[in-house]
Design an enzyme around this catalytic site. Structure first.
Site, short mmCIF file in Angstrom:
data_model
loop_
_atom_site.label_atom_id
_atom_site.label_comp_id
_atom_site.label_asym_id
_atom_site.label_seq_id
_atom_site.Cartn_x
_atom_site.Cartn_y
_atom_site.Cartn_z
N ARG A 1 -7.96 9.21 -13.69
CA ARG A 1 -6.95 9.75 -11.71
C ARG A 1 -7.25 8.41 -11.15
NH1 ARG A 1 -4.07 11.89 -10.42
NH2 ARG A 1 -4.88 13.38 -11.76
N LYS B 1 4.15 -0.11 8.67
CA LYS B 1 4.24 1.48 8.41
C LYS B 1 3.40 1.43 7.17
CE LYS B 1 6.90 2.55 12.05
NZ LYS B 1 7.92 3.50 12.62
N LYS C 1 8.93 -7.32 20.88
CA LYS C 1 9.08 -5.77 20.62
C LYS C 1 8.84 -5.41 22.24
CE LYS C 1 8.30 -3.14 17.27
NZ LYS C 1 8.55 -2.49 16.16
N GLU D 1 13.13 -7.49 19.17
CA GLU D 1 14.20 -6.67 19.81
C GLU D 1 14.54 -6.68 20.70
OE1 GLU D 1 11.50 -3.14 18.34
OE2 GLU D 1 11.83 -2.44 20.47
N ASP E 1 17.62 -2.63 17.82
CA ASP E 1 16.65 -1.03 17.35
C ASP E 1 17.68 -0.65 17.95
OD1 ASP E 1 13.99 -0.20 16.88
OD2 ASP E 1 13.87 0.06 18.70
#
Length: 289
Positions: free
Chosen positions: A107, A142, A174, A204, A225
């Site tokens: 597994r 992410k 950002k 950004e 963006d």
């Protein structure tokens, strides 16, 4: 530029650590009580690991290490390596040795293979969708906590390119940084004063006005963006190759081609690591004769 499939390797120390943690999670303090109860000691077995759906393989190193961690004498023959394509029913590896060891590691090995091959397969679909354009597909932060290096490796297996690995290896200013700093210019000036000469600085922007402000201070890259295609085309034209361009937001398999055709250098896709479906891969024992 993607790395040839035969050159894709993870550092051994990283593989060993990931496998040890995964096996410890599975075995706990009691070990594999089902296998110990049902399979006589000394039983030998041979098996194949095969894909049940077509895809791009990633995680073979980890699968092999999982079996070897339980029993170093397990024989693991790689048929389809990391970065290679496999068809439905195609054999990825042949595994033989102590049956208890094979069952205990099964597994963990398949979890690594299925998860990472799913990321590689989705990445390969995006890469194929933009073939012939100048753009490349890049990942994001992410990722599954604790699994970033493995998941970013899987992106490379699918033909994608890695963005920064973390907060430590590049400056990416950002929207919230810009607000907190007091504007595009202030954020860039502070970043340039703080970062060393080897550290890249990207910012950004969400409008052509912000882009104009940013270009006056010569960032290394601009992240365009969530721009509509018309604005994205205008932004790429305004940049005119002076800095690296990256498009982000609203990217999926239906939209990515049109985004690439604007002439951007990079297209970042969070879905590569946060939404890739697991590739269905199984291990089956050969009947004993």
């Amino acid at each position: 530029m993607s790395v040839p499939a035969h050159e894709l390797r993870l550092p051994g120390s990283l593989v060993d650590k990931a496998v040890a943690e995964a096996l410890a999670e599975d075995l706990g303090m009691g070990g594999d009580i089902t296998t110990e109860a049902t399979v006589p000691a000394g039983t030998r077995a041979s098996s194949v690991i095969a894909a049940r759906k077509p895809g791009t393989v990633a995680g073979v190193q980890l699968a092999a290490a999982a079996f070897k961690a339980i029993d170093p004498f397990v024989e693991f023959e790689v048929v389809v390596g990391d970065g290679d394509r496999v068809e439905a029913g195609g054999i990825i590896a042949r595994v033989a040795g102590d049956a208890r060891a094979l069952l205990t590691a099964e597994r963990t090995a398949l979890n690594f293979l299925g998860r990472l091959s799913g990321i590689a397969t989705l990445t390969a679909r995006y890469v194929s969708a933009i073939a012939g354009t100048r753009a490349c597909i890049v990942d994001t932060r992410k990722t599954t906590p604790g699994q970033r290096a493995l998941e970013k490796f899987a992106v490379r297996c699918g033909g994608g390119v890695n963005h920064r690995f973390g907060l430590f290896d590049a400056v990416l200013i950002k929207d919230n940084h810009i607000v907190a700093a007091g504007g595009v210019g202030a954020a860039l000036q502070r970043a340039r004063a703080h970062a060393g000469h080897t550290v890249k600085v990207e910012i950004e922007v969400t409008s052509l006005d912000e882009l104009g402000d940013a270009l006056q201070l010569d960032p290394d890259a601009v992240l365009l963006d969530n721009m509509p295609l018309e604005m994205l085309n205008a932004a790429v034209a305004e940049v005119a190759g002076r800095v690296v361009t990256e498009a982000s937001g609203g990217v999926n398999l239906e939209t990515v081609r049109a985004i690439a055709e604007t002439g951007v250098d990079h297209i970042s896709v969070g879905a590569l690591t946060h939404s890739a479906p697991v590739l269905d891969i199984g291990l089956d024992f050969h009947p004993q004769t």
